[in-house]
Write a protein that holds these residues in place. Sequence first.
Motif, PDB file in Angstrom:
ATOM      1  N   ARG A  39      33.897  57.912  23.542  1.00 48.21           N
ATOM      2  CA  ARG A  39      34.034  56.647  24.239  1.00 48.21           C
ATOM      3  C   ARG A  39      34.967  56.845  25.421  1.00 48.21           C
ATOM      4  O   ARG A  39      35.666  57.862  25.503  1.00 48.21           O
ATOM      5  N   TYR A  40      35.013  55.866  26.302  1.00 45.28           N
ATOM      6  CA  TYR A  40      35.788  56.000  27.536  1.00 45.28           C
ATOM      7  C   TYR A  40      36.628  54.753  27.737  1.00 45.28           C
ATOM      8  O   TYR A  40      36.327  53.669  27.228  1.00 45.28           O
ATOM      9  N   ARG A  41      37.692  54.947  28.546  1.00 45.95           N
ATOM     10  CA  ARG A  41      38.574  53.815  28.801  1.00 45.95           C
ATOM     11  C   ARG A  41      39.263  53.991  30.152  1.00 45.95           C
ATOM     12  O   ARG A  41      39.671  55.101  30.505  1.00 45.95           O
ATOM     13  N   LEU A  42      39.387  52.885  30.878  1.00 43.63           N
ATOM     14  CA  LEU A  42      40.159  52.850  32.114  1.00 43.63           C
ATOM     15  C   LEU A  42      41.581  52.417  31.797  1.00 43.63           C
ATOM     16  O   LEU A  42      41.786  51.434  31.072  1.00 43.63           O
ATOM     17  N   LEU A  43      42.565  53.131  32.321  1.00 51.05           N
ATOM     18  CA  LEU A  43      43.930  52.632  32.230  1.00 51.05           C
ATOM     19  C   LEU A  43      44.028  51.291  32.955  1.00 51.05           C
ATOM     20  O   LEU A  43      43.316  51.040  33.930  1.00 51.05           O
ATOM     21  N   ALA A  44      44.937  50.442  32.478  1.00 52.72           N
ATOM     22  CA  ALA A  44      45.028  49.085  33.029  1.00 52.72           C
ATOM     23  C   ALA A  44      45.276  49.091  34.532  1.00 52.72           C
ATOM     24  O   ALA A  44      44.679  48.303  35.276  1.00 52.72           O
ATOM     25  N   THR A  45      46.150  49.990  34.991  1.00 53.56           N
ATOM     26  CA  THR A  45      46.455  50.029  36.426  1.00 53.56           C
ATOM     27  C   THR A  45      45.219  50.411  37.235  1.00 53.56           C
ATOM     28  O   THR A  45      44.948  49.842  38.299  1.00 53.56           O
ATOM     29  N   LEU A  46      44.464  51.368  36.739  1.00 57.62           N
ATOM     30  CA  LEU A  46      43.249  51.790  37.434  1.00 57.62           C
ATOM     31  C   LEU A  46      42.166  50.716  37.356  1.00 57.62           C
ATOM     32  O   LEU A  46      41.374  50.549  38.286  1.00 57.62           O
ATOM     33  N   ARG A  47      42.149  49.985  36.237  1.00 57.47           N
ATOM     34  CA  ARG A  47      41.175  48.896  36.135  1.00 57.47           C
ATOM     35  C   ARG A  47      41.498  47.804  37.151  1.00 57.47           C
ATOM     36  O   ARG A  47      40.607  47.264  37.807  1.00 57.47           O
ATOM     37  N   ASP A  48      42.768  47.465  37.254  1.00 56.60           N
ATOM     38  CA  ASP A  48      43.152  46.427  38.222  1.00 56.60           C
ATOM     39  C   ASP A  48      42.762  46.831  39.642  1.00 56.60           C
ATOM     40  O   ASP A  48      42.284  46.007  40.429  1.00 56.60           O
ATOM     41  N   TYR A  49      42.980  48.090  39.971  1.00 50.88           N
ATOM     42  CA  TYR A  49      42.649  48.546  41.315  1.00 50.88           C
ATOM     43  C   TYR A  49      41.133  48.491  41.544  1.00 50.88           C
ATOM     44  O   TYR A  49      40.662  48.006  42.576  1.00 50.88           O
ATOM     45  N   GLY A  50      40.358  48.985  40.569  1.00 52.72           N
ATOM     46  CA  GLY A  50      38.906  48.947  40.711  1.00 52.72           C
ATOM     47  C   GLY A  50      38.363  47.543  40.792  1.00 52.72           C
ATOM     48  O   GLY A  50      37.373  47.279  41.493  1.00 52.72           O
ATOM     49  N   ALA A  51      39.022  46.609  40.085  1.00 56.20           N
ATOM     50  CA  ALA A  51      38.552  45.221  40.100  1.00 56.20           C
ATOM     51  C   ALA A  51      38.672  44.602  41.492  1.00 56.20           C
ATOM     52  O   ALA A  51      37.869  43.736  41.867  1.00 56.20           O
ATOM     53  N   LEU A  52      39.661  45.046  42.260  1.00 58.42           N
ATOM     54  CA  LEU A  52      39.778  44.560  43.636  1.00 58.42           C
ATOM     55  C   LEU A  52      38.539  44.924  44.440  1.00 58.42           C
ATOM     56  O   LEU A  52      38.026  44.118  45.228  1.00 58.42           O
ATOM     57  N   TRP A  53      38.058  46.141  44.261  1.00 58.00           N
ATOM     58  CA  TRP A  53      36.864  46.582  44.971  1.00 58.00           C
ATOM     59  C   TRP A  53      35.613  45.875  44.455  1.00 58.00           C
ATOM     60  O   TRP A  53      34.695  45.599  45.223  1.00 58.00           O
ATOM     61  N   LEU A  54      35.586  45.570  43.175  1.00 62.34           N
ATOM     62  CA  LEU A  54      34.436  44.845  42.636  1.00 62.34           C
ATOM     63  C   LEU A  54      34.362  43.450  43.244  1.00 62.34           C
ATOM     64  O   LEU A  54      33.281  42.980  43.629  1.00 62.34           O
ATOM     65  N   ARG A  55      35.510  42.797  43.348  1.00 62.67           N
ATOM     66  CA  ARG A  55      35.522  41.466  43.966  1.00 62.67           C
ATOM     67  C   ARG A  55      35.157  41.553  45.438  1.00 62.67           C
ATOM     68  O   ARG A  55      34.430  40.694  45.961  1.00 62.67           O
ATOM     69  N   ALA A  56      35.665  42.575  46.108  1.00 62.22           N
ATOM     70  CA  ALA A  56      35.356  42.721  47.534  1.00 62.22           C
ATOM     71  C   ALA A  56      33.868  42.935  47.761  1.00 62.22           C
ATOM     72  O   ALA A  56      33.307  42.484  48.771  1.00 62.22           O
ATOM     73  N   ALA A  57      33.216  43.592  46.810  1.00 64.29           N
ATOM     74  CA  ALA A  57      31.777  43.842  46.931  1.00 64.29           C
ATOM     75  C   ALA A  57      30.945  42.638  46.520  1.00 64.29           C
ATOM     76  O   ALA A  57      29.714  42.634  46.707  1.00 64.29           O
ATOM     77  N   GLY A  58      31.586  41.622  45.965  1.00 60.97           N
ATOM     78  CA  GLY A  58      30.858  40.426  45.544  1.00 60.97           C
ATOM     79  C   GLY A  58      29.959  40.652  44.350  1.00 60.97           C
ATOM     80  O   GLY A  58      28.995  39.906  44.150  1.00 60.97           O
ATOM     81  N   GLU A  59      30.267  41.672  43.532  1.00 61.00           N
ATOM     82  CA  GLU A  59      29.412  42.014  42.393  1.00 61.00           C
ATOM     83  C   GLU A  59      29.962  41.542  41.054  1.00 61.00           C
ATOM     84  O   GLU A  59      29.348  41.779  40.022  1.00 61.00           O
TER      85      GLU A  59
END
Length: 735
Positions: free
Chosen positions: A326-346
């Motif tokens: 299984r896989y997991r994103l560290l919380a800090t990396l998840r927060d950073y990636g979520a910014l890009w997800l919101r920016a992409a409107g996805e």
Amino acid sequence: MAQQATVGHGRLPAEVTSFVGRRAELAELAELLTRARLVTVTGPGGVGKSRLALRAARAAAEGYPDGAFLVEVGQVQDPLLLGHAVLESLGLTDATARPPLEVLLEQLADRRLLVLLDGCEHLVAPCAELVGALLRGVPGLRVLATSRERLRADGEHLLPVAPLPVDGTAGGPAEAVRLFVDRAAAVLPGFALTERNGAEVALLCRRLDGIPLALELAAGRLSALSLEQVSSRLDDRFRLLTGGCLGTLPRHQTLRTTIGWSHELCTAQERLLWARLTVFAGCFDLEAAEFVCAGDGIDPEEVLDLVAGLVGKSVLLRLEEAGAVRYRLLATLRDYGALWLRAAGEGHRLRRRHRDWYLGLAGWGELEWFGPRQPEAAERTTLAHSNLRAALEFCLSEPGEEQLALLLAGTLWYYWVGSGHLGEGRHWLDRALALAPEPTEARAKALWVTGYIATLQGDPARALPVLEECRTQALDTGDDRALAYALHRLGCAALIGDQPARAAELFTDALWHYESIGELNSNVLMAMFELGLALLFEGDLDKGEHWMSRVRTLCEEYGEQWAYAYGLYAMAYSQWLAGDIRQARAHARECVRLNHLFRDLVGTVLGLEMLALLETEPVDRPEERPDLLEARLLQGAAHRIWQAVGIPLFGSRNFNGAHLECAARARAGLTEEEFDGAFERGTALDLDAAVQRVLSRAEADSPACAMDSACLGDGAEPPQPAAAGAPVLPAGQRE
């Protein structure tokens, strides 16, 4: 995912990488834990708070007889589920209608344990409130917390954690350098600190401010770049991303810059996958990532290689347990990636796909709950618990998704009931029912599941209205399936409400409807078992055993274990009435074993209550005497488990009869000190210890049980039910 054990056998997750430095902080933390009941480790994201706290908790664990436990608060988004998460991590499954805090206070009142609450910054106020109440009510509790800010709870002691030192001493390299070299050697075999690269490594560590996460990310780049290339690219990113928001700490800017630089080093598709993976809560597997994240720039067959790339770049953590990766994103990396997800409107589209995957997982689990793969279905659903919560929260917070919230919460009945999560299931069902009052099939299912859960919790005031609403809606809409389930669960309410004759009528009616629509699953077999039990309570041993025999035959044919475990309880009860004590004990023990396999608290505690009574009976040889002390001890163990279920024995006279008779026999044969002392020793046993005790006492010469999980579906001829013949008396009157 780290497994948690029951109170008394606490287990903290094992370290998968070496621990470097922090001797002074560990010593200070150890000293704080000896004099403070609440210690909060604070510091910026990526500074190493969790690793430090886990190391300190492991070192201190031996001083806590009831264990040291990790609660991953970072995975909990809904403050109302914080108490449930603590219960789950401690192995004290919340299956009551009461608030989780009340259950925790009762279950932990006399315990000495250490609880680590990791990642509290997003739930500071709820964590402070919960911790304050627990510390006031549990004298033997110590709490160690990690958070980017203090909890501001009474008695809180702080340990601020700074980045690792970046300047060496006469004793050797700086801790930041040691950490970087250790992690670099893991990705680039043979890498070592030398005179040639020492200055470059030291400079890199200083520019990263000694932040452990930044150092690990930079070290991970050595799998593709030279040390010089890492340094030069880092310099480029510093110049590109300087400034930041006014008031932001430099080290926070550095960490953000480092993560941003790591993001830039990924390919375009890896960056896209990184952003999309942020919709997962906790751990996920490859199949889930392929379904949720593929499309619009990522082909499904590319996901595996992209995941491998993110693992190699230290963006994703790879976790392996019981042969499953299984896989997991560290919380800090998840927060950073979520910014890009919101920016992409996805964000919305990806959360819908995430919801769809876990709705499918729940549906598949419901199907597999009838058959030999029940344990696998329970394990798969347990691993997906955090993501199921996220899917339910999405449905409940997104307008127009309420019907799917009803469907998902209702479909998970097998998990709420069969794996000991009654309290949380009731939480989600009540929220969904309040948002979607219109009469639909999904609402009908949620109604009968809610009624079922409330019945098991001993809460007829909630159970009866929702079950009657389900029946009325089914009749109005012509929903024969919902009608069958409503009648069935009304029968359960009547059975627990000491109306066995009425219950038998409802079960018979429900079984007719089940047959007319071709329904055959675990619920149908449970209806047969419950009908048989109602007949036994009525004193009709022959008809009761007839239904037990049918349950047994169908369970063997389909490899069903969960319903069969409940059938074993009724068989043991019937055999006790008939005087076949040895066979009754074998069946009651197997009832306990199978129910414990699923973590079904109701079935497990019913089996323990039956075994307690059977300990007051001689078997068939003069040297085998009743063990009244053991009987009373098992009653104590059962009492503790009932506190995590609801009203003991559902508040039912019929279910309580055997308990009262057992207690009367023990009181008649023991001194008051022995009677009370044995009970108290039983209450000190946690669930696992109680189950292990009764299974280890199984007589070597006892007859093989009708069926266990190893022989289900193998075609073996099961033993026949005990013959009738003994006079039948109500449970509380048998001599």
